[in-house]
Scaffold this motif. Structure first.
Motif, mmCIF file in Angstrom:
data_model
loop_
_atom_site.group_PDB
_atom_site.id
_atom_site.type_symbol
_atom_site.label_atom_id
_atom_site.label_comp_id
_atom_site.label_asym_id
_atom_site.label_seq_id
_atom_site.Cartn_x
_atom_site.Cartn_y
_atom_site.Cartn_z
ATOM 1 N N ALA A 98 0.809 -1.210 0.000
ATOM 2 C CA ALA A 98 0.000 0.000 0.000
ATOM 3 C C ALA A 98 0.846 1.267 0.000
ATOM 4 O O ALA A 98 0.554 2.222 0.689
ATOM 5 C CB ALA A 98 -0.941 0.003 1.201
ATOM 6 N N MET A 99 1.929 1.245 -0.768
ATOM 7 C CA MET A 99 2.728 2.458 -0.891
ATOM 8 C C MET A 99 3.020 2.662 -2.365
ATOM 9 O O MET A 99 3.396 1.732 -3.066
ATOM 10 C CB MET A 99 4.031 2.303 -0.102
ATOM 11 C CG MET A 99 4.787 3.595 0.066
ATOM 12 S SD MET A 99 6.374 3.333 0.838
ATOM 13 C CE MET A 99 5.936 3.171 2.546
ATOM 14 N N THR A 100 2.824 3.886 -2.837
ATOM 15 C CA THR A 100 3.083 4.133 -4.255
ATOM 16 C C THR A 100 4.558 4.458 -4.452
ATOM 17 O O THR A 100 5.273 4.795 -3.515
ATOM 18 C CB THR A 100 2.264 5.317 -4.783
ATOM 19 O OG1 THR A 100 2.658 6.489 -4.078
ATOM 20 C CG2 THR A 100 0.769 5.094 -4.598
ATOM 21 N N ASN A 102 5.769 6.994 -5.948
ATOM 22 C CA ASN A 102 5.975 8.398 -5.576
ATOM 23 C C ASN A 102 6.188 8.563 -4.076
ATOM 24 O O ASN A 102 7.080 9.275 -3.637
ATOM 25 C CB ASN A 102 4.749 9.215 -5.995
ATOM 26 C CG ASN A 102 5.146 10.300 -6.989
ATOM 27 O OD1 ASN A 102 6.320 10.581 -7.166
ATOM 28 N ND2 ASN A 102 4.163 10.885 -7.621
ATOM 29 N N GLU A 103 5.347 7.893 -3.284
ATOM 30 C CA GLU A 103 5.469 8.005 -1.828
ATOM 31 C C GLU A 103 6.816 7.489 -1.350
ATOM 32 O O GLU A 103 7.447 8.072 -0.467
ATOM 33 C CB GLU A 103 4.347 7.211 -1.135
ATOM 34 C CG GLU A 103 2.999 7.898 -1.155
ATOM 35 C CD GLU A 103 1.917 7.036 -0.504
ATOM 36 O OE1 GLU A 103 1.272 7.518 0.428
ATOM 37 O OE2 GLU A 103 1.728 5.887 -0.945
ATOM 38 N N LEU A 104 7.243 6.356 -1.949
ATOM 39 C CA LEU A 104 8.514 5.753 -1.523
ATOM 40 C C LEU A 104 9.687 6.665 -1.864
ATOM 41 O O LEU A 104 10.562 6.910 -1.028
ATOM 42 C CB LEU A 104 8.684 4.381 -2.185
ATOM 43 C CG LEU A 104 9.982 3.656 -1.823
ATOM 44 C CD1 LEU A 104 10.039 3.367 -0.352
ATOM 45 C CD2 LEU A 104 10.126 2.372 -2.605
ATOM 46 N N HIS A 128 10.815 13.787 -8.949
ATOM 47 C CA HIS A 128 10.630 13.605 -10.386
ATOM 48 C C HIS A 128 11.971 13.360 -11.083
ATOM 49 O O HIS A 128 12.116 12.422 -11.873
ATOM 50 C CB HIS A 128 9.957 14.861 -10.952
ATOM 51 C CG HIS A 128 9.671 14.773 -12.418
ATOM 52 N ND1 HIS A 128 8.600 14.081 -12.925
ATOM 53 C CD2 HIS A 128 10.333 15.287 -13.485
ATOM 54 C CE1 HIS A 128 8.606 14.172 -14.242
ATOM 55 N NE2 HIS A 128 9.646 14.902 -14.619
ATOM 56 N N GLU A 141 2.452 6.270 -9.813
ATOM 57 C CA GLU A 141 1.284 5.851 -9.038
ATOM 58 C C GLU A 141 1.179 4.342 -8.875
ATOM 59 O O GLU A 141 0.203 3.842 -8.324
ATOM 60 C CB GLU A 141 0.001 6.395 -9.682
ATOM 61 C CG GLU A 141 -0.151 7.905 -9.541
ATOM 62 C CD GLU A 141 -0.013 8.363 -8.094
ATOM 63 O OE1 GLU A 141 -0.755 7.863 -7.243
ATOM 64 O OE2 GLU A 141 0.880 9.205 -7.823
ATOM 65 N N MET A 143 1.856 0.687 -7.321
ATOM 66 C CA MET A 143 2.116 0.227 -5.964
ATOM 67 C C MET A 143 3.483 -0.479 -5.927
ATOM 68 O O MET A 143 3.789 -1.291 -6.802
ATOM 69 C CB MET A 143 1.041 -0.759 -5.523
ATOM 70 C CG MET A 143 -0.257 -0.080 -5.151
ATOM 71 S SD MET A 143 -0.052 0.906 -3.663
ATOM 72 C CE MET A 143 -1.674 1.650 -3.523
ATOM 73 N N HIS A 145 4.690 -2.841 -4.089
ATOM 74 C CA HIS A 145 4.749 -4.304 -3.987
ATOM 75 C C HIS A 145 4.263 -5.012 -5.244
ATOM 76 O O HIS A 145 4.323 -6.226 -5.333
ATOM 77 C CB HIS A 145 3.998 -4.790 -2.744
ATOM 78 C CG HIS A 145 2.520 -4.569 -2.802
ATOM 79 N ND1 HIS A 145 1.936 -3.371 -2.497
ATOM 80 C CD2 HIS A 145 1.498 -5.398 -3.121
ATOM 81 C CE1 HIS A 145 0.627 -3.458 -2.625
ATOM 82 N NE2 HIS A 145 0.340 -4.681 -3.000
#
Lengths: 337, 354
Positions: A98-100, A102-104, A128, A141, A143, A145
């Motif tokens: 549950a981590m994109t 971008n978030e990582l 970016h 975007e 995921m 995993h």
């Protein structure tokens, strides 16, 4: 004059197990790393490569000696200060759901964002750029995993780049990858150093790839000694072969790769050239034949014929001649006889 | 420009942050109307708005029984879920929660010592009669919780397999249980009774006096948690990565230890040991919001935890009957299969994947 990023003097690494007891993995290490270099730390399993990298990145304390990072002693850095200088990619795959992407990658901005982790436009710009450097634009975007192992490792490298480190340290980033994944990660690291001027230190077991891309090797022997030199120099001096000496595995100095030696099966002279010759030779060596150039007095002679794009192999022992359509049948025949 | 995707994703989840409080309000209201004594809805409104002309006993039931009980249930559910979330992230283990890791048992031991142990020495300690008494209970429970949690931190941080941690918690539970039994066998009957009354666990025994202790403690621990989402997010990648990003791991561990011990301790002190809410709610939140980001997960678990606990309390009362089930019966009934689902499930579920 190139700037020194890391200078290591008589460093002692290992583990503290209780105050008086300590296990020394390696000592008397003297090494240098300059800005823009791509260095591969290579050596057999258990030599202490991970311990060295963990010590250099402040994840575990040095037992003695001196590590200077940008002219300042490593112990004098606070955790946060060190995070501005060095970022890491570790061997074991991370387990987050549950981590994109971008978030990582945005996590690389950790040292720069405030207490509540507010990302500015500048921060997103760097996320970016980092994704673009590793060739993962368009995955923002997705995921984490759900990525392939290779893609995930590229994203982990992007996260490390987003930290804008002066030194990027990777511990066997290719360990869990398939061959194309390995090639692309090593190429990426090479490119980061040569094209984009990043300083990269990585440990790896992919010696062929490392040899083709690293500026220098830190060659770590089982006893913890490290030689620092260009990979080619290490091969020519024979040090490389000594460190990796094992039963039945030989480093082929002529071709620059490791080969598995089979039991001697016989001698054969081979007529042919180009790619046909190279791959026929490989097949013959694989089953233990010693291959000689064509007019040599051997029991067996092999002739590669190519007509209208069709290849065939003509084997003769002086009495009989037999023709094969492919190498598989040739190998099968030679093995049986 | 790259900020957009994240922003739009958060927007997509925003509606849930409208729905969840609404649901919480709804179950709380429903809970207020249901009970063994039937009170008409209109009368309840009158009582809540302080209008005269309602039966005294009804006023008493609503204001001094049902209302504090609902607030307690909501607080307890939020607190246990918040503790579970922090612990799951710190231990990188989907099964970590105060109950499963035996931290509740630590709190129970603290309470047992407070009720029976201190009693042996001075004979003064009658729990939950005054604010001071309940505060003592909270301190005892929180210290007990913190000690067990500290031990597990020492031993369990290197544990990779979720099930190993489970066994560790079980053993801590047994050890503390044995100590409690030891205390029981040496204590006076009335103290043993006081302890066993407490250990049944319920939201119903909490009074306004006790809430005046519980509310600030829970708030403090939650404010502490509200300062941590950035660090908790970094811990998702593992301690090595977190450290390499400049996170002060020791400080972070201490903050988690304080926050989750207080949360588990205060709930255990007043409501008794309550299982499974802490382990289940973070998973529900991750599934619902499809994120591992603690900025979203922290408010989410607080709301969902409160909803779950208030609903569980409603079920425990078995509306329409005179019986009241211990709250633990309800949470275990639904929670135990949930844990089995996590343990036996596919790889994706036993990690933090959803």
């Amino acid at each position: 004059m190139k700037k020194t990023v890391l200078s290591i003097k008589s460093l002692e690494i290992g583990y503290l197990n209780g105050k008086p007891h300590r296990t020394i993995v390696a000592d008397h290490l003297n090494l240098n790393l300059y800005e823009g270099q791509f260095i591969c730390l290579v050596g057999p399993n258990g030599a202490g490569k991970s311990t060295l990298l963990r010590t250099l990145t402040g994840l575990q304390p040095a037992l003695g000696g001196e590590i200077c990072l940008n002219g300042k002693e490593l112990q004098k850095y606070s955790g946060k200060e060190l995070a501005y200088e060095v970022s890491v990619v570790l061997t074991s795959p991370i387990e987050v759901g549950a981590m994109t992407v971008n978030e990582l990658v945005a996590m690389g901005r950790f040292p720069f964002t405030g207490m509540f982790d507010r990302m500015t436009e500048h921060d997103w710009q760097i996320v970016h750029e980092s994704l673009s450097l590793v060739g993962m634009l368009g995955f923002e975007e997705r995921m984490v995993h759900r990525l392939s192992d290779g893609e995930r490792q590229k994203v982990m490298i992007a996260r490390a780049l987003a930290q804008e480190p002066r030194l990027l340290v990777l511990d066997e980033p290719t360990a869990y990858l398939d061959l194309p994944g390995r090639v692309s990660i090593m190429n990426l690291l090479h490119e980061l150093a040569t094209v984009h001027g990043r300083t990269v230190l990585t440990s790896t077991h992919d010696l062929d790839l490392a040899m083709r891309s690293a500026d220098q090797f830190w060659l770590m022997a089982s006893n913890g000694h490290i030689l620092q030199a260009a990979p080619e120099d290490l091969v020519l001096s024979g040090d490389f072969q000594r460190v990796f000496e094992r039963d039945r595995i030989n480093f082929d100095v002529m071709n620059g790769h490791f080969s598995v030696s089979s039991n001697f099966a016989g001698q054969i002279s081979l007529q042919g050239d180009g790619e046909n010759r190279v791959w026929t030779e490989r097949a013959l060596e694989r089953i233990g034949f010693q291959v000689f150039p064509s007019p040599t007095e051997t029991e067996l002679q092999l002739n590669i014929l190519e007509k209208n794009g069709e290849r065939s192999w003509e084997l003769s022992d002086g009495l009989y001649t037999k023709t094969f359509r492919n190498l598989a049948s040739l190998v099968e025949f030679l093995r049986a006889s | 420009m790259q900020a957009e995707p994240i922003a739009s994703k958060q927007k997509a989840n925003n509606w849930l942050f409208w729905i969840l409080p609404a649901v919480l309000f709804l179950v709380a209201a429903l809970n207020l109307f249901l009970g063994s004594v039937r009170i008409p809805m209109g009368e309840i409104f009158k009582i809540l708005f302080g209008q005269p002309g309602v039966k005294d006993s009804w006023v008493y039931i609503v204001l001094n029984y049902r209302l504090p009980k609902i607030i307690t249930a909501g607080l307890a559910g939020a607190a246990l879920s918040a503790a579970g979330l922090q612990m799951q992230t710190m231990f990188r283990n989907p099964l970590a929660d105060p109950f499963i890791l035996g931290i509740n048992s630590g709190a129970s031991l603290g309470v047992a010592l407070a009720i029976m142990g201190v009693g042996m020495a001075g004979g003064l300690f009658i729990p939950s009669l005054t604010a001071l008494g309940s505060f003592g209970l909270v301190v005892a429970a929180s210290i007990g919780a913190a000690i067990v949690m500290g031990l597990i931190l020492l031993v369990g941080r290197k544990v990779q397999k979720p099930t190993t941690l489970l066994i560790l918690g079980l053993m801590f539970g047994h050890a503390t249980g044995a100590l409690v039994s030891l205390l029981i066998s040496f204590s006076a009957p009335e103290k043993v009774k006081a302890y066993s009354m407490w250990s049944f666990g319920s939201f119903t025994s909490v009074t306004w006096t006790e809430l005046s202790v519980m509310i600030p403690v829970v708030l403090f621990a939650i404010i502490l948690l509200a300062l941590m989402p950035k660090g908790l997010n970094a811990l998702l990648l593992g301690e090595d990565y977190a450290k390499s990003m400049g996170l002060n791991i020791k400080q972070m561990r201490l903050m988690i230890l304080i926050s989750s011990s207080l949360l588990a301790g205060v709930v255990t002190a007043f409501c008794g040991p309550i299982g499974f809410i802490g382990v289940a709610v973070p998973h529900i939140a991750r599934n619902m919001f499809k994120t591992a980001n603690h900025k979203t997960l922290i408010p989410a678990v607080l709301l969902i935890g409160a909803i779950v606990a208030v609903t569980a309390d409603m079920i425990a009362q078995m509306p329409g009957s005179q019986y009241i089930l211990p709250i633990n019966v309800v949470t275990s009934f639904f929670g135990a299969p949930f844990v089995l689902w996590v343990v036996l499930g596919k790889k994706g579920r036993s990690t933090f994947n959803v």
